[in-house]
Enzyme design. Structure first.
Site, PDB file in Angstrom:
ATOM      1  N   CYS A 101       0.805  -1.233   0.000  1.00 17.07           N
ATOM      2  CA  CYS A 101       0.000   0.000   0.000  1.00 17.07           C
ATOM      3  C   CYS A 101       0.830   1.271   0.000  1.00 17.07           C
ATOM      4  O   CYS A 101       0.278   2.365  -0.081  1.00 17.07           O
ATOM      5  CB  CYS A 101      -0.938   0.003   1.199  1.00 17.07           C
ATOM      6  SG  CYS A 101      -1.974  -1.459   1.197  1.00 17.07           S
ATOM      7  N   CYS A 421       0.325   2.328   6.640  1.00 20.63           N
ATOM      8  CA  CYS A 421       0.791   0.967   6.909  1.00 20.63           C
ATOM      9  C   CYS A 421       0.800   0.218   5.578  1.00 20.63           C
ATOM     10  O   CYS A 421       0.177   0.656   4.611  1.00 20.63           O
ATOM     11  CB  CYS A 421      -0.161   0.268   7.879  1.00 20.63           C
ATOM     12  SG  CYS A 421      -1.859   0.190   7.258  1.00 20.63           S
TER      13      CYS A 421
END
Length: 437
Positions: A101, A421
């Site tokens: 991500c 994250c």
């Protein structure tokens, strides 16, 4: 907010790197209007949108870096295919990065590095994710048989190979949003993380609803100015994100747990959804930007990457990265005017906020004397986040950075902080400084 009077984060002997502008395609739920495209089509649209918005000559770019997570096999270096399709000079090199991500964050910081090292003056970074069509493979046994068939010389050899195929060999291998090292899906990890920090289902639903309401308000107020219109071949022109759906708490309460049944608290309504989309930003040395007549939006300042145990701390990247990047910049949490954190799951965001507010967590896991401290909610993701706007894995990083630049301009703040994250137990944070108006 008062006019910026705080110190600047410029470093002597290091080039100032600026964000000139950033755009993205509308982020759409997978399987909707983009369903028949390919990833490079979306990436090309974002790149063309950036060229159009900045009026940048196509040969003025020294390098292009793009992020992507789930690789389309035909365009494994999607940066290059998209750049050629968008009409950039074929003399401009391009490479693709992957870091779950935070792939476009990695693309942007790679650009910063190339400029700071004096290698380049102008770099385009971005990211694309296309979840409407992911590579589904034959089973390993079937792949082996097919490769052998390709080499088989005689009819007998071919027939014998065909005869060896069993029904079980035909079951396909599907990609999963799961950790290779632990074999656990991310939703499962998020559910365990929420439980570990005592985050209730109610808190998660409330946070998700906040995200959707703020995104709707930002969309209606035309604050999401990074979104470009895109004519989808054979379909309509799309000009806004289609996953923003403010529900009621009652509607959200009806949903069943998505991962840990029956007691889990993570549901479809408080998780980010599968999204198609692409983003792109123009990053330059300040000298070059000014020489070309641009008015930059922001300075890209200090950044850090962090990494933890992918089993129990998979999604705690922001908690670890935030104090590190603040220390690096010589700033405190109070100096930050704008926070943009990636919202993978409401439970993940709430767990991070609780970890940041916990002296015990700071002492036990981070070797700190006291807690990190959580961002105040009135400065946090105030135009919505990944839960509502959507999360095309590799495109989100550029959205976060561009949003910080726009919010700083709108609100008159000086410093913004991006944190996210990522799978693998990794994380990222970056400090962004407003460009003097």
């Amino acid at each position: 907010m008062s006019a910026p009077s705080k110190k600047t984060l410029a470093k002597s002997g290091v080039k100032n790197v600026v964000l000139v502008d950033g755009v993205r395609t509308p982020f759409l739920l997978s399987g909707t209007t983009y369903a028949d495209l390919m990833p490079h089509d979306l990436a090309r649209a974002a790149l063309q949108g950036l060229l159009k918005r900045t009026g940048l000559p196509k040969d003025a770019v020294d390098y292009i870096v793009y992020g992507t997570v789930i690789q389309e096999v035909k365009t494994s270096n999607v940066a290059r295919e998209a750049a050629l399709g968008a009409g950039f000079s074929d003399k401009t090199p391009a490479h693709t990065v992957t870091m779950a991500c935070i792939s476009s964050n990695q693309a942007m910081t790679t650009a910063v590095g190339l400029i700071a090292a004096g290698q380049c003056d102008a770099v385009v970074a971005g990211g694309v994710e296309f979840m409407s069509d992911v590579p589904i493979r034959h089973s390993r046994k079937m792949r082996k048989t097919m490769l052998s068939l390709n080499k088989a010389k005689t009819l007998g050899a071919r027939l014998s190979l065909l005869g060896s195929i069993r029904l079980a060999h035909l079951s396909p291998e599907l990609p999963a949003v799961a950790e290779f090292s632990t074999a656990e899906t991310m939703g499962h990890s998020a559910d365990r993380l929420a439980a570990a920090f005592g985050v209730s289902r109610l808190e998660q639903d409330e946070f998700a609803l906040r995200s959707h309401k703020l995104a709707k308000k930002a969309q209606d107020s035309e604050l999401l100015s990074d979104v470009i219109s895109f004519k989808v071949p054979g379909r309509d022109i799309v000009s806004k994100d289609n996953g923003i759906r403010p529900a009621t708490m009652e509607q959200m309460a009806k949903l069943k747990p998505a991962f840990i049944k029956p007691h889990g608290t993570v549901t479809a309504a408080n998780s980010s959804f599968l999204t198609d989309g692409a983003s792109a930003v123009l990053i330059m040395s300040e000298e070059k930007a000014l020489a070309m007549g641009y008015k930059p939006k922001a300075y890209l300042r200090d950044f850090v990457y962090v990494s933890q145990d992918p089993k129990d701390q998979l999604l705690l990247g922001p908690t670890y990265a935030t104090p590190k990047v603040l220390e690096k910049s010589g700033l405190t949490l109070n100096d930050i005017d704008v926070f943009e954190f990636h919202e993978a799951f409401a439970g993940q965001i709430m767990a991070n906020l609780k970890a940041m507010e916990s002296d015990w967590f700071g002492q036990t896991y981070m070797g700190r004397k006291t807690k990190v401290g959580a961002p105040p909610m009135e400065k946090f993701n105030t135009w919505g986040g990944s839960l509502s706007l959507g999360h095309p894995f590799a495109a989100t990083g550029c959205r976060l950075v561009t949003t910080v630049a726009h919010r700083l301009q709108k609100e008159g703040g000086q410093y913004g902080l991006v944190a996210a994250c990522a799978a693998g137990g990794q994380g990222h944070a970056m400090v962004i400084e407003a460009y003097p108006q």
